[in-house]
Design an enzyme around this catalytic site. Structure first.
Site, PDB file in Angstrom:
ATOM      1  CG  HIS A  67      -0.214  -0.209   2.666  1.00 19.36           C
ATOM      2  ND1 HIS A  67       0.000   1.091   3.118  1.00 19.36           N
ATOM      3  CD2 HIS A  67       0.019  -0.968   3.374  1.00 19.36           C
ATOM      4  CE1 HIS A  67       0.468   0.656   4.361  1.00 19.36           C
ATOM      5  NE2 HIS A  67       0.491  -0.549   4.465  1.00 19.36           N
ATOM      6  CG  ASP A  69      -3.092   3.724   2.346  1.00 18.45           C
ATOM      7  OD1 ASP A  69      -2.375   2.491   2.119  1.00 18.45           O
ATOM      8  OD2 ASP A  69      -4.136   3.744   3.234  1.00 18.45           O
ATOM      9  CG  ASP A 100       2.728   0.310   8.135  1.00 23.03           C
ATOM     10  OD1 ASP A 100       2.472  -0.246   6.791  1.00 23.03           O
ATOM     11  OD2 ASP A 100       1.763   0.431   8.714  1.00 23.03           O
ATOM     12  CD  GLU A 134      -2.825  -1.916   5.512  1.00 27.29           C
ATOM     13  OE1 GLU A 134      -2.779  -3.007   6.055  1.00 27.29           O
ATOM     14  OE2 GLU A 134      -2.596  -0.778   5.840  1.00 27.29           O
ATOM     15  CD  GLU A 135      -1.518   2.149   7.302  1.00 24.90           C
ATOM     16  OE1 GLU A 135      -2.185   1.435   8.384  1.00 24.90           O
ATOM     17  OE2 GLU A 135      -0.271   1.778   7.398  1.00 24.90           O
ATOM     18  CD  GLU A 163       1.432  -3.986   5.937  1.00 19.03           C
ATOM     19  OE1 GLU A 163       2.057  -3.410   6.953  1.00 19.03           O
ATOM     20  OE2 GLU A 163       0.467  -3.688   5.460  1.00 19.03           O
ATOM     21  CG  HIS A 349       0.684   3.042  12.289  1.00 16.75           C
ATOM     22  ND1 HIS A 349      -0.505   2.491  12.452  1.00 16.75           N
ATOM     23  CD2 HIS A 349       1.094   3.023  11.116  1.00 16.75           C
ATOM     24  CE1 HIS A 349      -0.824   2.090  11.452  1.00 16.75           C
ATOM     25  NE2 HIS A 349       0.052   1.970  10.660  1.00 16.75           N
TER      26      HIS A 349
END
Length: 377
Positions: A67, A69, A100, A134-135, A163, A349
């Site tokens: 991903h 995003d 990530d 995805e997030e 990931e 994150h």
């Protein structure tokens, strides 16, 4: 390669692709894939950008999934450097998405570039499945691509999702599956009344408490070779009017199972309901199955990954199914063998998200070495 993995990673990290935005990441990647002979197909849905890029038409089909995003940055003044202005300090690359999972996306592209340059007539096909959703809710991302591929009868033989799976150092852990996720909202009904006259009502919190204690103490299964035992956890409890002199008329309890292949959603639902019935509760439940468990056991892909990590990183990797859900829950429906392999997860994150600079070429080399083992004659 015109760029190193580091330089490509920096280019896409500079795109402010807060979910569900792609913010130009895929355009940068397409610039790299088209010269390699990849056909480009967008399978967008509800404003979400989804890319399916494929080189070749024959089996086996090897896919890199990921991903573009990222999660929101949080307070900008807490960052040491701007989150979308990638910066290297003391051998570490900082920026939102470094862990990530934009570094993994960059590494997969440079790995394929190197592999195709050395093996232009490789057997089978290579593909990329990338999404900008995805997030967030993930309702229109990878699942939309999987639905389209399934409708035309496509099957993935091998898939790597980038990931961040490593714990302390690159390659020390690979995810070869994930647990399932089953959530519920339990409403236990009572009778509201004045708190000074509890005999005139029924307190649903008091009535639910013994059942909740039993549920929390229940051993749902013992797990198996690949999975830890199934867990049941309460996430939220809400009851009452906010007043201190009113017995509530109902209480809502939100809970979640993270379950292994040793249990089924149907079996867990039945066992939980049986406990509630035993305690003679007046209740309703709304269930949501977020994901079924999936697993890739020992076989060609796991063996290739183990060998690649041993050769590149000099360590023995651990195959694990711990952690939360991923887009692998969608891909598993059409994929024979799938692993998640990526950088250290410690800062994902977080403010000042980062990755060690020397991990980038190593990750690309791991991906390339896996391709060499599985996709050469």
């Amino acid at each position: 390669m015109s760029d190193t993995t580091l330089e490509l990673a920096k280019r896409i990290i500079a795109c402010a692709s807060v979910t569900p935005e792609d913010a130009g990441c895929m355009d940068i990647l397409i610039e790299r894939l088209k010269p390699l002979g990849f056909s480009i197909e967008f399978i967008n849905r509800n404003g979400v950008t989804n890319l399916w890029a494929r080189r070749g038409t024959t089996a086996p089909l090897f896919v890199f999934a990921g991903h573009t995003d990222v999660v929101p940055t949080g307070p900008l003044d807490k960052w040491t450097s701007p989150p979308f202005a990638p910066e290297i300090r003391d051998g570490v690359l900082y920026g939102r998405g470094t862990a990530d999972m934009k570094s993994s996306v960059a590494a997969s592209v440079t790995a394929v570039e190197a592999f195709v340059a050395a093996n232009p007539q490789h057997p089978g096909s290579l593909a990329f499945l990338l999404t900008s959703d995805e997030e967030g809710d993930a309702n229109d991302g990878t699942i939309a691509v999987v639905e389209a591929l399934k409708a035309r009868g496509e099957t993935l033989d091998f898939c790597i999702i980038g990931e961040p799976t490593s714990v302390d150092t690159l390659g020390d852990m690979v995810k070869n599956g994930r647990r399932g996720s089953l959530s519920g909202v339990l409403t236990v009904k009572g009778i509201q009344c004045h708190i000074a006259y509890p005999e005139k009502g029924r307190n649903p919190i008091h009535e639910a408490a013994p059942a909740l204690a039993e549920l929390a103490a229940t051993e749902w299964d013992q797990g198996n070779e690949y999975y830890q035992p199934t867990t049941w956890q309460i996430s939220n409890i809400h009851g009452g009017t906010g007043a201190t002199n009113v017995v509530p008329g109902s209480v809502d309890i939100k809970f979640n199972f993270r379950f292994s292949t040793a249990s089924t959603p149907e079996g867990l639902q039945q066992r939980l309901s049986a406990i509630l019935e035993k305690h003679k509760l007046d209740y309703e439940i709304k269930w949501t199955l977020g994901a079924r468990p999936f697993l890739t056991g020992r076989g060609p892909l796991a063996d290739a990954a183990t060998t690649a990590i041993r050769e590149i990183c000099g360590i023995e990797t651990e195959l694990s199914t711990t952690g939360g859900t991923s887009d692998g829950r969608f891909i598993a429906e059409i994929c024979r063998q799938m692993l998640e392999i990526g950088p250290v997860n410690a800062t994902s994150h977080k403010i000042d998200e980062c990755i060690a600079v020397d991990a980038l070429p190593k990750l690309s080399a791991i991906y390339r070495r896996i391709l060499e083992q599985l996709m050469t004659a």
